[in-house]
Write a protein that holds these residues in place. Structure first.
Motif, short mmCIF file in Angstrom:
data_model
loop_
_atom_site.label_atom_id
_atom_site.label_comp_id
_atom_site.label_asym_id
_atom_site.label_seq_id
_atom_site.Cartn_x
_atom_site.Cartn_y
_atom_site.Cartn_z
N THR A 142 0.80 -1.22 0.00
CA THR A 142 0.00 0.00 0.00
C THR A 142 0.84 1.28 0.00
O THR A 142 0.28 2.38 -0.04
N ASN A 143 2.16 1.13 0.03
CA ASN A 143 3.01 2.32 0.09
C ASN A 143 3.12 2.94 -1.30
O ASN A 143 3.44 2.25 -2.27
N PRO A 144 2.88 4.24 -1.43
CA PRO A 144 2.94 4.87 -2.76
C PRO A 144 4.34 4.88 -3.37
O PRO A 144 4.48 5.06 -4.59
N LEU A 145 5.37 4.67 -2.56
CA LEU A 145 6.74 4.65 -3.06
C LEU A 145 7.25 3.23 -3.31
O LEU A 145 8.43 3.04 -3.61
N ARG A 146 6.37 2.25 -3.20
CA ARG A 146 6.80 0.86 -3.25
C ARG A 146 7.50 0.48 -4.55
O ARG A 146 8.44 -0.33 -4.55
N HIS A 147 7.06 1.05 -5.67
CA HIS A 147 7.62 0.65 -6.96
C HIS A 147 9.11 1.00 -7.05
O HIS A 147 9.94 0.15 -7.38
N THR A 148 9.42 2.24 -6.73
CA THR A 148 10.83 2.66 -6.79
C THR A 148 11.64 2.02 -5.68
O THR A 148 12.81 1.69 -5.88
N ALA A 149 11.03 1.84 -4.51
CA ALA A 149 11.73 1.19 -3.41
C ALA A 149 12.08 -0.25 -3.78
O ALA A 149 13.21 -0.72 -3.53
N ARG A 150 11.15 -0.97 -4.38
CA ARG A 150 11.41 -2.35 -4.81
C ARG A 150 12.46 -2.39 -5.91
O ARG A 150 13.31 -3.30 -5.93
N GLU A 151 12.42 -1.42 -6.79
CA GLU A 151 13.41 -1.38 -7.87
C GLU A 151 14.81 -1.16 -7.31
O GLU A 151 15.76 -1.85 -7.71
N ASP B 175 16.23 -13.05 -4.73
CA ASP B 175 15.61 -11.87 -4.10
C ASP B 175 15.31 -10.80 -5.15
O ASP B 175 14.25 -10.18 -5.14
N ALA B 176 16.27 -10.61 -6.04
CA ALA B 176 16.09 -9.59 -7.08
C ALA B 176 14.93 -9.96 -7.99
O ALA B 176 14.08 -9.10 -8.33
N LEU B 177 14.86 -11.22 -8.42
CA LEU B 177 13.80 -11.66 -9.32
C LEU B 177 12.42 -11.48 -8.68
O LEU B 177 11.48 -11.02 -9.34
N LYS B 178 12.32 -11.82 -7.41
CA LYS B 178 11.04 -11.66 -6.72
C LYS B 178 10.58 -10.20 -6.72
O LYS B 178 9.42 -9.90 -6.98
N LEU B 179 11.52 -9.32 -6.45
CA LEU B 179 11.19 -7.89 -6.40
C LEU B 179 10.80 -7.35 -7.78
O LEU B 179 9.82 -6.61 -7.92
N PHE B 180 11.55 -7.75 -8.81
CA PHE B 180 11.22 -7.27 -10.16
C PHE B 180 9.90 -7.83 -10.65
O PHE B 180 9.13 -7.14 -11.34
N ALA C 151 11.46 -3.33 -14.93
CA ALA C 151 11.38 -4.52 -14.08
C ALA C 151 11.24 -5.78 -14.93
O ALA C 151 11.87 -6.81 -14.66
N THR C 152 10.41 -5.70 -15.97
CA THR C 152 10.24 -6.85 -16.87
C THR C 152 11.56 -7.19 -17.57
O THR C 152 11.93 -8.37 -17.70
N LEU C 153 12.28 -6.16 -18.00
CA LEU C 153 13.57 -6.37 -18.64
C LEU C 153 14.56 -7.03 -17.69
O LEU C 153 15.28 -7.97 -18.08
N MET C 154 14.59 -6.59 -16.44
CA MET C 154 15.50 -7.19 -15.46
C MET C 154 15.11 -8.63 -15.16
O MET C 154 15.99 -9.50 -15.02
N SER C 155 13.81 -8.90 -15.07
CA SER C 155 13.36 -10.28 -14.83
C SER C 155 13.80 -11.19 -15.96
O SER C 155 14.29 -12.31 -15.74
N GLU C 156 13.65 -10.70 -17.19
CA GLU C 156 14.04 -11.49 -18.36
C GLU C 156 15.56 -11.70 -18.38
O GLU C 156 16.06 -12.77 -18.74
N LEU C 157 16.30 -10.68 -18.00
CA LEU C 157 17.76 -10.77 -17.96
C LEU C 157 18.21 -11.82 -16.95
O LEU C 157 19.10 -12.62 -17.23
N ILE C 158 17.59 -11.81 -15.79
CA ILE C 158 17.97 -12.78 -14.74
C ILE C 158 17.62 -14.19 -15.16
O ILE C 158 18.44 -15.11 -15.03
N ARG C 159 16.43 -14.36 -15.72
CA ARG C 159 16.04 -15.71 -16.15
C ARG C 159 16.90 -16.16 -17.34
O ARG C 159 17.28 -17.33 -17.44
N GLY C 160 17.23 -15.22 -18.20
CA GLY C 160 18.05 -15.57 -19.36
C GLY C 160 19.49 -15.91 -18.99
O GLY C 160 20.17 -16.64 -19.73
N SER C 161 19.94 -15.43 -17.85
CA SER C 161 21.33 -15.71 -17.42
C SER C 161 21.47 -17.10 -16.80
O SER C 161 22.58 -17.55 -16.54
#
Length: 221
Positions: free
Chosen positions: A162-171, A185-190, A207-217
């Motif tokens: 519910t935090n309005p800053l959650r998106h940038t904080a998670r990033e 941990d990174a994948l879960k957050l992205f 975030a989608t790009l980072m998730s794909e990068l992690i899975r692709g690695s």
């Protein structure tokens, strides 16, 4: 003299006597009230003028400091902002504190910037929304200049649903985790960001790009 004329004169005399009696009884109070109204009006007008003058003066000083920063005159900008922090009016001292930290970061002194942001975050006299923003700004700097623990200590509390800053904080937390090899941990957050319909489009795309990068690695498991 007719009876009607006589009655009118009597009535007028009675009204004059009543008016005189009322004036003698309430006249001084009415005069005092009128004077108080005039004084109060003058005070309100004077305060508004004083308030607007101080605010305009601080606004001009802030604009000048920003101009110095944009021209690359970092030291002069920091000095001007320090003066505004001390002598400014309204919200400008706080704006000066936040902007001075940004100028220090831009000039290549992230440690000093983080220190300034941390001081704002620890100041209980400042509204909580601004303190949270200061925590986030410090964390973003620490992604490249600190550890995962450094980033987490500042923004973990901001990652709630519910935090309005959650998106940038998670990033910020996700990038810090990825940097230290905490890929799960990174994948879960992205993934949280990319699946959050409330996240800004650009943030979700990153975030989608980072998730794909992690899975692709091959480090997603």
């Amino acid at each position: 003299m007719s009876d009607d004329s006589f009655i009118r004169e009597v009535n007028e005399e009675i009204r004059r006597e009543q008016a005189q009696a009322l004036w003698e009884r309430f006249g001084p109070a009415v005069l005092v009230l009128a004077v108080l109204i005039v004084v109060a009006t003058a005070a309100v007008v004077g305060y508004r003028y004083w308030d607007e003058t101080r605010a305009n003066r601080s606004g001009d000083a802030f604009s000048q400091a920003l101009k110095l920063a944009n021209e690359g005159k970092s030291d002069e900008a920091i000095a001007a902002l320090a003066t505004l922090e001390k002598d400014g009016y309204g919200a400008y001292p706080l704006l000066a504190r936040m902007r001075a930290a940004t100028v220090k970061a831009d000039k290549g002194d992230p440690a000093a910037a983080v220190k300034d942001f941390d001081e704002v975050a620890a100041d209980t006299a400042i509204p909580s929304a601004i303190r949270d923003m200061a925590r986030l700004r410090a964390a973003l700097l620490l992604v490249d200049n600190g550890s995962f623990a450094d980033v987490s200590s500042r923004v973990e509390a901001l990652t709630g649903d519910t935090n309005p800053l959650r998106h940038t904080a998670r990033e910020a937390l996700g990038l810090a985790a990825w940097k230290e090899g905490k890929t799960q941990d990174a994948l879960k957050l992205f993934d949280q960001i990319s699946s959050d319909d409330g996240a800004p489009r650009n943030t979700r795309e990153r975030a989608t790009l980072m998730s794909e990068l992690i899975r692709g690695s091959g480090n997603a498991s």
